[in-house]
Design a protein around this motif. Structure first.
Motif, short mmCIF file in Angstrom:
data_model
loop_
_atom_site.label_atom_id
_atom_site.label_comp_id
_atom_site.label_asym_id
_atom_site.label_seq_id
_atom_site.Cartn_x
_atom_site.Cartn_y
_atom_site.Cartn_z
N UNK A 163 0.85 -1.55 -0.28
CA UNK A 163 -0.32 -0.18 -0.51
C UNK A 163 1.18 1.14 0.06
N UNK A 164 1.77 0.87 0.86
CA UNK A 164 2.47 2.26 0.97
C UNK A 164 3.20 2.31 -0.26
N UNK A 165 4.23 1.40 -1.25
CA UNK A 165 4.53 1.79 -2.22
C UNK A 165 3.32 2.03 -3.00
N UNK A 166 2.81 1.06 -3.25
CA UNK A 166 1.38 2.76 -4.46
C UNK A 166 1.35 3.66 -4.06
N UNK A 167 1.18 4.44 -2.72
CA UNK A 167 0.94 5.72 -2.32
C UNK A 167 2.39 6.63 -2.98
N UNK A 168 3.31 5.62 -2.84
CA UNK A 168 5.14 6.60 -3.26
C UNK A 168 4.81 6.90 -4.72
N UNK A 169 4.48 5.73 -5.53
CA UNK A 169 4.54 6.23 -6.84
C UNK A 169 3.85 6.85 -7.64
N UNK A 170 2.23 6.62 -6.76
CA UNK A 170 1.63 7.75 -7.69
C UNK A 170 0.60 8.13 -6.27
N UNK A 171 1.19 9.29 -6.13
CA UNK A 171 0.34 9.83 -5.23
C UNK A 171 -1.09 9.96 -5.14
N UNK A 172 -1.48 10.92 -6.51
CA UNK A 172 -2.77 11.16 -7.45
C UNK A 172 -3.49 10.05 -7.14
#
Length: 182
Positions: A163-172
């Motif tokens: 989940x954190x990796x997904x936030x870092x890669x694409x915050x929008x």
């Protein structure tokens, strides 16, 4: 007229039935039909086909003893279809009810008259399907209990990491997902 008994007309009409001219009608409607032993022990002809025997039997297609089991096979088919579902999505209460009703009604089919072997068969299969599903649920619950706390924590940590990796890669995209979830 107000002082007369209101049942006077009723009694007068009943008195007419006691006369001899009404005797045949009284006998016709007053008799009770009594079934004799000779009527119940009628033997079928010896050269009947299997279909004719089924059609005229006590549990044949002309009775509810035939159609109730036909409809109940739907429960068995639904239980078999549930074998494809994961065990965590199954209801222990629902399948426990299937086990109980299958066992009770299988026994009852041998007690009632006429004995209905077709209904006993479908109830036995309801019992088997319910037992199979309950066994799957118990085995799944045992596997959860036997997994250690560290395994559960590792699994939760891995999910958080993704989940954190997904936030870092694409915050929008993560913000849109959060809005959609809320």
């Amino acid at each position: 007229m107000a002082g007369r008994n209101p049942l006077h007309l009723f009694r007068a009409s009943r008195a007419g039935l006691r006369t001899s001219q009404w005797a045949p009608m009284r006998q016709q409607f007053g008799r009770r039909r009594v079934q004799t032993v000779a009527e119940t022990n009628v033997e079928p002809p010896k050269n009947e086909s299997a279909f004719t025997k089924l059609w005229n039997s006590e549990v044949g297609p002309k009775t509810v003893h035939f159609w109730a089991p036909i409809m109940k096979w739907g429960l068995v088919l639904a239980g078999i279809a549930d074998l494809a579902r994961p065990a965590e999505n199954l209801s222990l209460q629902q399948n426990g009810a299937l086990v109980a009703t299958g066992a009770i009604w299988t026994r009852w089919c041998f007690v009632i008259r006429p004995k209905n072997y077709f209904l006993a068969t479908v109830n036995f299969f309801v019992f088997l399907v319910g037992t199979t599903q309950c066994t799957r649920i118990f085995l799944y619950n045992q596997s959860i209990k036997n997994s250690s706390l560290t395994d559960e924590l590792k699994k939760a940590a891995k999910d958080e990491k993704e989940m954190v990796k997904g936030i870092v890669e694409s915050p929008e995209r993560a913000a849109e997902k959060a809005k959609a979830a809320a």
